[in-house]
Design a protein around this motif. Structure first.
Motif, PDB file in Angstrom:
ATOM      1  N   ILE A   1      -5.319  -6.540  -5.446  1.00  0.00           N
ATOM      2  CA  ILE A   1      -5.858  -5.843  -6.611  1.00  0.00           C
ATOM      3  C   ILE A   1      -7.009  -6.643  -7.216  1.00  0.00           C
ATOM      4  O   ILE A   1      -6.860  -7.825  -7.548  1.00  0.00           O
ATOM      5  CB  ILE A   1      -4.759  -5.607  -7.656  1.00  0.00           C
ATOM      6  CG1 ILE A   1      -3.670  -4.731  -7.018  1.00  0.00           C
ATOM      7  CG2 ILE A   1      -5.318  -4.926  -8.896  1.00  0.00           C
ATOM      8  CD1 ILE A   1      -2.535  -4.396  -7.939  1.00  0.00           C
TER       9      ILE A   1
ATOM     10  N   GLU B   1     -19.090  -1.980  -8.560  1.00  0.00           N
ATOM     11  CA  GLU B   1     -19.551  -1.010  -7.556  1.00  0.00           C
ATOM     12  C   GLU B   1     -18.549  -0.803  -6.430  1.00  0.00           C
ATOM     13  O   GLU B   1     -18.803  -0.063  -5.497  1.00  0.00           O
ATOM     14  CB  GLU B   1     -20.888  -1.497  -6.955  1.00  0.00           C
ATOM     15  CG  GLU B   1     -22.050  -1.502  -7.945  1.00  0.00           C
ATOM     16  CD  GLU B   1     -22.251  -0.122  -8.582  1.00  0.00           C
ATOM     17  OE1 GLU B   1     -22.386   0.853  -7.835  1.00  0.00           O
ATOM     18  OE2 GLU B   1     -22.245  -0.040  -9.837  1.00  0.00           O
ATOM     19  N   PHE B   2     -17.400  -1.501  -6.509  1.00  0.00           N
ATOM     20  CA  PHE B   2     -16.404  -1.406  -5.449  1.00  0.00           C
ATOM     21  C   PHE B   2     -17.001  -1.689  -4.078  1.00  0.00           C
ATOM     22  O   PHE B   2     -16.829  -0.951  -3.135  1.00  0.00           O
ATOM     23  CB  PHE B   2     -15.710  -0.044  -5.447  1.00  0.00           C
ATOM     24  CG  PHE B   2     -14.927   0.182  -6.705  1.00  0.00           C
ATOM     25  CD1 PHE B   2     -13.817  -0.594  -6.987  1.00  0.00           C
ATOM     26  CD2 PHE B   2     -15.324   1.126  -7.627  1.00  0.00           C
ATOM     27  CE1 PHE B   2     -13.110  -0.401  -8.150  1.00  0.00           C
ATOM     28  CE2 PHE B   2     -14.604   1.315  -8.794  1.00  0.00           C
ATOM     29  CZ  PHE B   2     -13.500   0.541  -9.059  1.00  0.00           C
ATOM     30  N   SER B   3     -17.792  -2.766  -3.993  1.00  0.00           N
ATOM     31  CA  SER B   3     -18.294  -3.153  -2.665  1.00  0.00           C
ATOM     32  C   SER B   3     -18.141  -4.657  -2.535  1.00  0.00           C
ATOM     33  O   SER B   3     -18.124  -5.366  -3.531  1.00  0.00           O
ATOM     34  CB  SER B   3     -19.768  -2.773  -2.534  1.00  0.00           C
ATOM     35  OG  SER B   3     -20.534  -3.584  -3.403  1.00  0.00           O
TER      36      SER B   3
ATOM     37  N   VAL C   1     -12.743  -0.855   0.218  1.00  0.00           N
ATOM     38  CA  VAL C   1     -12.259  -0.971  -1.155  1.00  0.00           C
ATOM     39  C   VAL C   1     -11.812   0.416  -1.582  1.00  0.00           C
ATOM     40  O   VAL C   1     -12.571   1.375  -1.479  1.00  0.00           O
ATOM     41  CB  VAL C   1     -13.393  -1.481  -2.076  1.00  0.00           C
ATOM     42  CG1 VAL C   1     -12.888  -1.572  -3.511  1.00  0.00           C
ATOM     43  CG2 VAL C   1     -13.882  -2.828  -1.597  1.00  0.00           C
ATOM     44  N   SER C   2     -10.568   0.517  -1.990  1.00  0.00           N
ATOM     45  CA  SER C   2     -10.089   1.845  -2.389  1.00  0.00           C
ATOM     46  C   SER C   2      -9.670   1.783  -3.856  1.00  0.00           C
ATOM     47  O   SER C   2      -9.559   0.718  -4.443  1.00  0.00           O
ATOM     48  CB  SER C   2      -8.921   2.257  -1.506  1.00  0.00           C
ATOM     49  OG  SER C   2      -7.939   1.235  -1.543  1.00  0.00           O
ATOM     50  N   LYS C   3      -9.423   2.945  -4.409  1.00  0.00           N
ATOM     51  CA  LYS C   3      -8.984   2.987  -5.808  1.00  0.00           C
ATOM     52  C   LYS C   3      -7.462   2.988  -5.843  1.00  0.00           C
ATOM     53  O   LYS C   3      -6.805   3.582  -4.985  1.00  0.00           O
ATOM     54  CB  LYS C   3      -9.534   4.241  -6.491  1.00  0.00           C
ATOM     55  CG  LYS C   3     -11.023   4.133  -6.719  1.00  0.00           C
ATOM     56  CD  LYS C   3     -11.494   5.084  -7.816  1.00  0.00           C
ATOM     57  CE  LYS C   3     -12.936   4.718  -8.175  1.00  0.00           C
ATOM     58  NZ  LYS C   3     -13.486   5.615  -9.200  1.00  0.00           N
ATOM     59  N   TYR C   4      -6.927   2.345  -6.882  1.00  0.00           N
ATOM     60  CA  TYR C   4      -5.471   2.236  -7.007  1.00  0.00           C
ATOM     61  C   TYR C   4      -5.146   2.384  -8.488  1.00  0.00           C
ATOM     62  O   TYR C   4      -5.767   1.743  -9.338  1.00  0.00           O
ATOM     63  CB  TYR C   4      -5.041   0.862  -6.492  1.00  0.00           C
ATOM     64  CG  TYR C   4      -3.569   0.553  -6.639  1.00  0.00           C
ATOM     65  CD1 TYR C   4      -2.635   1.058  -5.737  1.00  0.00           C
ATOM     66  CD2 TYR C   4      -3.103  -0.273  -7.665  1.00  0.00           C
ATOM     67  CE1 TYR C   4      -1.287   0.769  -5.861  1.00  0.00           C
ATOM     68  CE2 TYR C   4      -1.754  -0.569  -7.795  1.00  0.00           C
ATOM     69  CZ  TYR C   4      -0.848  -0.045  -6.886  1.00  0.00           C
ATOM     70  OH  TYR C   4       0.484  -0.338  -7.005  1.00  0.00           O
ATOM     71  N   ASN C   5      -4.244   3.273  -8.804  1.00  0.00           N
ATOM     72  CA  ASN C   5      -3.888   3.446 -10.209  1.00  0.00           C
ATOM     73  C   ASN C   5      -2.825   2.431 -10.613  1.00  0.00           C
ATOM     74  O   ASN C   5      -1.749   2.389 -10.026  1.00  0.00           O
ATOM     75  CB  ASN C   5      -3.361   4.857 -10.467  1.00  0.00           C
ATOM     76  CG  ASN C   5      -4.511   5.823 -10.649  1.00  0.00           C
ATOM     77  OD1 ASN C   5      -5.625   5.415 -11.000  1.00  0.00           O
ATOM     78  ND2 ASN C   5      -4.257   7.103 -10.394  1.00  0.00           N
TER      79      ASN C   5
ATOM     80  N   ASP D   1     -10.352  -6.921 -10.040  1.00  0.00           N
ATOM     81  CA  ASP D   1     -10.653  -6.565 -11.429  1.00  0.00           C
ATOM     82  C   ASP D   1     -11.819  -5.578 -11.448  1.00  0.00           C
ATOM     83  O   ASP D   1     -12.937  -5.910 -11.042  1.00  0.00           O
ATOM     84  CB  ASP D   1     -11.032  -7.851 -12.190  1.00  0.00           C
ATOM     85  CG  ASP D   1     -11.155  -7.610 -13.681  1.00  0.00           C
ATOM     86  OD1 ASP D   1     -11.472  -6.479 -14.082  1.00  0.00           O
ATOM     87  OD2 ASP D   1     -10.941  -8.569 -14.444  1.00  0.00           O
ATOM     88  N   PRO D   2     -11.586  -4.351 -11.946  1.00  0.00           N
ATOM     89  CA  PRO D   2     -12.653  -3.341 -11.912  1.00  0.00           C
ATOM     90  C   PRO D   2     -13.877  -3.752 -12.736  1.00  0.00           C
ATOM     91  O   PRO D   2     -14.986  -3.313 -12.467  1.00  0.00           O
ATOM     92  CB  PRO D   2     -11.984  -2.088 -12.489  1.00  0.00           C
ATOM     93  CG  PRO D   2     -10.779  -2.571 -13.210  1.00  0.00           C
ATOM     94  CD  PRO D   2     -10.351  -3.829 -12.536  1.00  0.00           C
TER      95      PRO D   2
ATOM     96  N   ASP E   1       0.869  -1.183   0.000  1.00  0.00           N
ATOM     97  CA  ASP E   1       0.000   0.000   0.000  1.00  0.00           C
ATOM     98  C   ASP E   1       0.903   1.230   0.000  1.00  0.00           C
ATOM     99  O   ASP E   1       1.698   1.419   0.932  1.00  0.00           O
ATOM    100  CB  ASP E   1      -0.879  -0.033   1.260  1.00  0.00           C
ATOM    101  CG  ASP E   1      -1.852   1.142   1.309  1.00  0.00           C
ATOM    102  OD1 ASP E   1      -1.653   2.097   0.529  1.00  0.00           O
ATOM    103  OD2 ASP E   1      -2.785   1.098   2.127  1.00  0.00           O
TER     104      ASP E   1
END
Length: 366
Positions: A22, A30-32, A50-54, A24-25, A12
């Motif tokens: 990581i 819905e990131f839940s 759930v967080s966003k990661y580039n 799969d988007p 992290d």
């Protein structure tokens, strides 16, 4: 997230004591997380956020189909399927893909460890020697390769002899039928995928191929597998082989009255033409058979584009032999070669009235 060459668990960047898994988007839009997942995380004292990661994906992380779809014109059919022969990938490209052939070849090398040469067939196999012209699309121009099939190693020059990795099951099926001590005549032997495993099974093998290159690689592979003393190899036309060595061996072998007679098997794997050779068996031998049980079994391969391929192959075999095989043959579907084109194997014992020419009782009288 499953991607080639990608770690799924990463540090992290904001907290060195924690890790990110990581996801799969596309699959977790819905990131839940579901209730059962949240419950397990709670038991493990992990906060289920759930967080966003580039994540930056590179060429390494894409599959060959995705790359080809991205770089070829839209709507073009993407080829990523190939036959693998040792370090060689063998493609059959369609006409519309030919302008991009070198690019396709390079992607296949990049994405398949161990492949160092990609070739495309440039014409159909119908030369006398069954080898096709090919073009090297990418990688090294080394077409001498090693393959392993059913635990036996073969070496060959892929540009000069015929080899099809899709036939390994069929080679194994026929060898399975043979028993130690049986005699195998392989009329179109290639580099030995029937002959060598049969010899290893302690069968007596007579192997023939018209192509001098195939014959030389057959001898090479016999030595490689230490069966050079168990195989008699010939470099003749198939018809001459049947009329010569095969006729001679059958005349000797079928006359001997032994308790434990070997079975004779004749393999004819040249699907485009083999059926046309069956007429050789008409009156190949003179006299009477000692017993019909010992008559040789033929395994003859053929292609068919007919609606009823089995019926088509049987009728063509009967026309060549000049007799009916109803109830006297079995048919095996080897593989589908192309849409509406099947490869089949017809197996039958040669009927005595076909194989034997009975001597005339009144020889010498008009």
């Amino acid at each position: 997230l499953q991607r080639p060459g990608l770690k799924r668990v990463v540090e992290d960047p904001e907290d060195e004591d924690s890790r990110l898994v990581i996801l799969d988007p596309h699959k977790i839009p819905e990131f839940s997380l579901g209730e059962s997942e949240q419950e397990i995380l709670k038991q493990l004292n992990v906060s289920p956020e759930v967080s966003k990661y580039n994540l930056e994906l590179t060429y390494e992380n894409f599959k060959s189909e995705e790359i080809l779809r991205a770089v070829l014109p839209e709507g073009q059919e993407v080829t990523s399927g190939f036959s693998r022969v040792g370090h060689i990938a063998h493609l059959n490209l369609r006409d519309h893909q030919l302008p991009y052939r070198h690019l396709i070849g390079q992607v296949i090398i990049d994405k398949n460890p161990g492949i160092t040469c990609v070739v495309n067939k440039t014409n159909i196999i119908d030369s006398t020697y069954r080898n096709f012209q090919m073009e090297v699309l990418a990688g090294e121009s080394n077409l001498v390769t090693k393959v392993k099939e059913n635990n036996i190693a073969y070496e060959l020059d892929f540009s000069k002899v015929y080899w099809n990795p899709r036939l390994s099951t069929e080679h194994g099926r026929i060898v399975e039928i043979l028993k130690p001590g049986d005699v195998l005549f392989d009329v179109f032997a290639g580099i030995g995928p029937f002959a060598i495993p049969a010899a290893k099974k302690k069968c007596h093998v007579f192997a023939n191929d018209l192509n001098p290159e195939s014959y030389n690689w057959l001898l090479h592979n016999c030595k490689l597998n230490k069966v050079e003393n168990k195989i008699k190899a010939f470099n003749m036309d198939g018809r001459d082989f049947l009329l010569g060595p095969v006729r001679e061996e059958l005349s000797k072998g079928l006359q001997v009255l032994k308790e434990q007679k070997p079975s004779f098997h004749i393999v004819m794997n040249l699907p485009a033409l083999a059926i046309e050779f069956l007429d050789v068996f008409r009156h190949l031998l003179v006299g009477e058979p000692c017993s019909t049980a010992g008559l040789p079994t033929v395994h003859c391969y053929s292609f068919s584009k007919h609606d009823n391929p089995a019926k088509d192959v049987q009728e063509r075999a009967e026309a060549s032999l000049g007799t009916s095989l109803d109830g006297r043959c079995s048919m095996y579907l080897v593989r589908n070669v192309a849409p509406n084109k099947e490869m089949l194997c017809i197996s039958f014992q040669i009927p005595a009235d076909v194989l034997y020419k009975r001597p005339c009782p009144d020889e010498g009288e008009e």
